[in-house]
Design a protein around this motif. Structure first.
Motif, mmCIF file in Angstrom:
data_model
loop_
_atom_site.group_PDB
_atom_site.id
_atom_site.type_symbol
_atom_site.label_atom_id
_atom_site.label_comp_id
_atom_site.label_asym_id
_atom_site.label_seq_id
_atom_site.Cartn_x
_atom_site.Cartn_y
_atom_site.Cartn_z
ATOM 1 N N GLU A 1 0.848 -1.195 0.000
ATOM 2 C CA GLU A 1 0.000 0.000 0.000
ATOM 3 C C GLU A 1 0.882 1.243 0.000
ATOM 4 O O GLU A 1 1.897 1.300 0.694
ATOM 5 N N TYR A 2 0.480 2.225 -0.798
ATOM 6 C CA TYR A 2 1.235 3.473 -0.890
ATOM 7 C C TYR A 2 0.239 4.611 -1.072
ATOM 8 O O TYR A 2 -0.959 4.373 -1.283
ATOM 9 N N LYS A 3 0.733 5.842 -0.997
ATOM 10 C CA LYS A 3 -0.173 6.994 -1.134
ATOM 11 C C LYS A 3 -0.123 7.591 -2.542
ATOM 12 O O LYS A 3 -1.040 7.459 -3.325
ATOM 13 N N ASN A 4 0.961 8.262 -2.857
ATOM 14 C CA ASN A 4 1.049 8.962 -4.147
ATOM 15 C C ASN A 4 2.340 8.591 -4.865
ATOM 16 O O ASN A 4 3.319 8.167 -4.249
ATOM 17 N N VAL A 5 2.332 8.805 -6.185
ATOM 18 C CA VAL A 5 3.530 8.617 -7.003
ATOM 19 C C VAL A 5 3.865 9.945 -7.669
ATOM 20 O O VAL A 5 3.008 10.556 -8.313
ATOM 21 N N SER A 6 5.116 10.376 -7.526
ATOM 22 C CA SER A 6 5.584 11.616 -8.162
ATOM 23 C C SER A 6 6.770 11.304 -9.064
ATOM 24 O O SER A 6 7.574 10.419 -8.757
#
Length: 240
Positions: A158-163
């Motif tokens: 699980e992760y939040k955002n990708v930049s």
């Protein structure tokens, strides 16, 4: 005052007035060479004297930068260069303006006839690289976030955002909040190494260090973590 290029003991050094500089600052970069930013509180005469005192350090670091430059492509109108989905086209035109456009799977760089395209120290080479990196950024935004999503679902991360970043030292990173940063230069790597870097950062969502548990989990999800890590290290960031 305009920039001044002064040769000190065989080294061309550009001195320029910087409104933001609080102190004298010497930088040495590929394609650009040695530049000295001079704050308003320091005269150019004092700046030159201070630079002369550091000339041995400058020569030492300049030699390292020049060795690094040997790994860079020097682009010209005959250069065949392709990203994953974009083809580079360099054209000499009648225009007086150096410009580049990334559109329709093409990287088009228009160069004035008066420009010296073969010189790595002029803005032409820098403009070409900026255009290529815009293409890589576009490709990275289209490919990497979805690939993270696929691999995270497959391995239950699980992760939040990708930049997407243009970092100088890292292929990727994962914050304590599980935000993942990926380097646009990943678009230069083959797919299996792109996946490895993504998995490396996804593992950091569970293990925040590079200890034994980290490598054990990365080995499980990647198949051969140490071998893949060695493969990635064969590529040099920002050198192409």
């Amino acid at each position: 005052m305009e920039d001044q290029i002064i040769n000190i003991q065989g080294v061309d050094i550009t001195f320029f007035r910087s409104p933001k500089a609080k102190r004298l600052n010497i930088t040495i970069k590929p394609f650009i060479g040695v530049r000295v930013s001079v704050p308003h509180s320091v005269s150019f005469k004092k700046a030159k004297k201070a630079t002369l005192e550091r000339i041995d350090w400058i020569k030492s670091h300049l030699a390292k930068v020049q060795k690094t430059e040997e790994g860079f492509t020097v682009f010209n109108t005959d250069t065949k260069f392709k990203t994953r989905t974009h083809q580079l086209e360099i054209k000499v035109s009648d225009t007086n303006t150096l410009r580049s456009v990334v559109r329709n799977n093409k990287i088009t760089v228009s160069i004035p006839k008066s420009s010296d395209i073969a010189s790595v120290k002029v803005k032409v080479q820098i403009e070409i690289r900026k255009a290529i990196e815009r293409a890589w950024r576009k490709e990275a935004k289209e490919y990497l976030p979805n690939r993270v999503k696929v691999l995270a679902a497959k391995h239950k991360f699980e992760y939040k955002n990708v930049s997407i970043k243009n970092a100088k030292t890292r292929w990727g990173s994962c914050s304590y909040e599980n935000n993942i940063n990926l380097n646009l230069h990943l678009m230069r790597l083959p797919d299996h190494l792109v996946d490895y870097v993504i998995l490396h950062e996804l593992v950091h969502t569970k293990v925040k260090n590079h200890g034994k548990d980290f490598w054990k989990l990365l080995d499980i999800v990647s198949g051969s973590a140490r071998e893949l890590d060695r493969e990635v290290k064969e590529y040099r960031l920002q050198i192409y």
